[in-house]
Design an enzyme around this catalytic site. Structure first.
Site, mmCIF file in Angstrom:
data_model
loop_
_atom_site.group_PDB
_atom_site.id
_atom_site.type_symbol
_atom_site.label_atom_id
_atom_site.label_comp_id
_atom_site.label_asym_id
_atom_site.label_seq_id
_atom_site.Cartn_x
_atom_site.Cartn_y
_atom_site.Cartn_z
ATOM 1 N N GLY A 93 0.940 -1.242 0.008
ATOM 2 C CA GLY A 93 0.059 0.073 0.095
ATOM 3 C C GLY A 93 0.911 1.337 0.052
ATOM 4 N N ASP A 126 -2.140 7.718 2.367
ATOM 5 C CA ASP A 126 -1.480 8.546 1.788
ATOM 6 C C ASP A 126 -0.220 7.965 0.988
ATOM 7 O OD1 ASP A 126 0.331 8.606 3.570
ATOM 8 O OD2 ASP A 126 0.004 10.643 4.106
ATOM 9 N N GLY A 127 0.170 6.606 1.416
ATOM 10 C CA GLY A 127 1.302 5.843 0.649
ATOM 11 C C GLY A 127 2.736 6.581 1.109
ATOM 12 N N ARG A 180 14.647 -0.680 1.256
ATOM 13 C CA ARG A 180 15.378 -1.778 1.954
ATOM 14 C C ARG A 180 15.701 -2.750 1.030
ATOM 15 N NH1 ARG A 180 9.819 -3.313 3.231
ATOM 16 N NH2 ARG A 180 9.949 -2.176 5.163
ATOM 17 N N ASP A 253 1.245 -11.298 7.164
ATOM 18 C CA ASP A 253 1.773 -10.481 5.863
ATOM 19 C C ASP A 253 3.120 -9.826 6.265
ATOM 20 O OD1 ASP A 253 -0.051 -9.020 7.309
ATOM 21 O OD2 ASP A 253 0.656 -7.246 6.260
ATOM 22 N N ASN A 254 3.511 -10.009 7.338
ATOM 23 C CA ASN A 254 4.809 -9.583 7.719
ATOM 24 C C ASN A 254 5.900 -10.620 8.062
ATOM 25 O OD1 ASN A 254 4.393 -6.808 7.561
ATOM 26 N ND2 ASN A 254 3.815 -6.533 9.624
#
Length: 452
Positions: A93, A126-127, A180, A253-254
């Site tokens: 996202g 807002d990304g 990253r 999801d992590n």
């Protein structure tokens, strides 16, 4: 300019999965791009340390494609359990994968972003990334790398000149974009999406991709993949504990299927061995508290098995999941002895020492960083008290793994507790003073070198 073109080995492996796994996106057009951190140590491993600052900004702030790798940024699709509640409405996202490279060991690495703008999966966000969030991620990843935790590495941090509104910190606040470097960005949640959609062909393709590109193995055996993930995630859980680290949000999801930690939001290092210590203020039930992290990671591995049931039988996967505890037991022993700088003796003796020191840490309240600093650098001080008598006796037969004459051990423990992190940020926020941040990164790297 590439100083060593032979060290630069671009890849496009992700494209073999096909466009049902990702969405092509564009990066935000930031008003500013000021380099705040560039990890030339990591960049050297992929042949990018020779980039000028202008070239660095072009690729890691404006996201001009790197030669020979992905032609456009790709926001990955996935689902996940978030605090044990399934969410099919998530994906990248505020980030994307924009390059793949081979490192100096031949491993496939992704360059991915955080705060690079909105995607189809942004929902109402807002990304963007706050500068404070970026600073915290650099500090977390540097410390974890020093402590031998498998982790993504903060590759670049640029301040981007926007004023962000946030409900959980003073606003408006400064903005940043982080890059990253990670050994893949395939999550357990990536498999969950395919199971949810009953996409057998996609599931088999993803199993093949992960085995071939992230584990270096041929074939498409989902049971073999689960075996590898269970082993790697057990090691991750153990090294979190030995590091005294609390990730804070161990949602499915992590969890990267390579067992490499990433995405540092509300992280903390625990000051003492307190199993109930939490990192996230919103973790009211302590689901991801310090002491429950092995349980949480095991639960996430179970969700991978549930997803793989789409193409694999249950019985062998149940057996593999039941072996998580044994893998963790061996890994926590290895991790704690490594941090103590001691050479293992045998399984029973090592296990007894580990059990003793965990009891002593929990009952005495001695700081985690203090204990491991003293335990590595010298014999345990008498001032620790009677709670340590058993541990002091248990550790006596152990030889030291490395020379303790390194100048580092004449100082004080290198820690990353929240008060210091906040003080580092305060200097940046109040006076744009980056000296404490730069000094801390240098100190952490010296710490990692001394531990080797």
């Amino acid at each position: 300019m590439l100083t060593d073109p032979q060290a630069y080995r671009p890849e496009v492996a992700l494209l073999t999965l096909g466009n049902t796994f990702y969405d092509a996106v564009c990066a935000a057009d930031f008003p500013e791009t000021q380099v705040r951190f560039r990890n030339d140590r990591a960049a050297a491993e992929v042949g990018l340390d020779g980039l000028s600052d202008a070239e660095w900004v072009a690729h890691f702030g404006r996201f001009a494609p790197l030669t020979g790798t992905l032609p456009e940024p790709l926001a990955l699709r996935y689902h996940g359990h978030q605090f044990r509640v399934y969410n099919p409405e998530i994906g990248d996202g505020r980030g994307f994968t924009f390059a793949q490279l081979r490192d100096d060991r031949g491993r496939l690495l992704d360059l991915g972003t955080k705060g690079s703008g909105q995607t189809p999966w942004s929902r109402f966000g807002d990304g963007r990334l706050t500068l404070k969030g970026g600073v915290r991620e650099v500090l977390a990843s540097e410390m974890l790398e020093a402590l031998n935790v498998p982790t993504s590495r903060s590759f670049s941090l640029l301040e981007t000149g926007e004023a962000l509104e946030r409900g959980d910190e003073p606003s408006p606040t400064r903005s940043a974009v982080l890059v990253r470097m990670s050994h893949g960005h395939i999550r357990i949640g990536t498999f969950q999406r395919l199971a949810y959609e009953r996409d057998e062909a996609g599931m088999r393709a993803l199993v093949r991709y992960v085995l071939a590109n992230l584990y270096g193995e041929d074939g498409d055996d989902p049971v073999r993949l689960l075996d590898l993930v269970v082993q790697r995630t057990a090691v991750l859980a153990a090294r979190y504990m030995a590091a005294g680290f609390v990730h804070g949000v161990l949602n499915s999801d992590n969890i990267n299927v390579t067992g490499e930690s990433f995405d540092y939001g509300p992280w903390r290092f625990a000051p003492t061995w307190d199993p109930g210590f939490v990192a996230a203020y919103f973790d009211h039930a302590g689901l991801y508290s310090f002491g429950r992290q092995p349980e949480a990671i095991h639960w996430d591995a179970m969700q991978l098995a549930v997803s793989l049931r789409l193409i694999a039988p249950a019985a062998p996967m149940i057996a593999l999941l039941e072996g998580f505890g044994d893998h963790y037991g061996r890994a926590i022993t290895d991790a704690l002895l490594w941090r103590l700088g001691r050479v293992p003796i045998d399984a029973d003796t090592d296990r007894a020492l580990v059990q003793s020191l965990e009891r002593a840490l929990r009952s005495s309240g001695v700081g985690i960083d203090r204990f491991f600093f003293d335990g590595f650098a010298q014999e345990l001080p008498e001032g620790y008290g009677d709670a340590w008598d058993e541990t002091r006796a248990a550790i006596a037969p152990y030889a030291h793994r490395t020379d303790r004459s390194h100048a580092f051990w004449s100082g004080e423990p290198c820690a990353m507790l929240i008060d210091e992190v906040e003080a580092i940020w305060a200097g940046i926020a109040d006076a744009d003073d980056w000296s404490a941040f730069d000094a801390k990164v240098a100190a952490v790297r010296a710490f990692g070198k001394a531990l080797d």
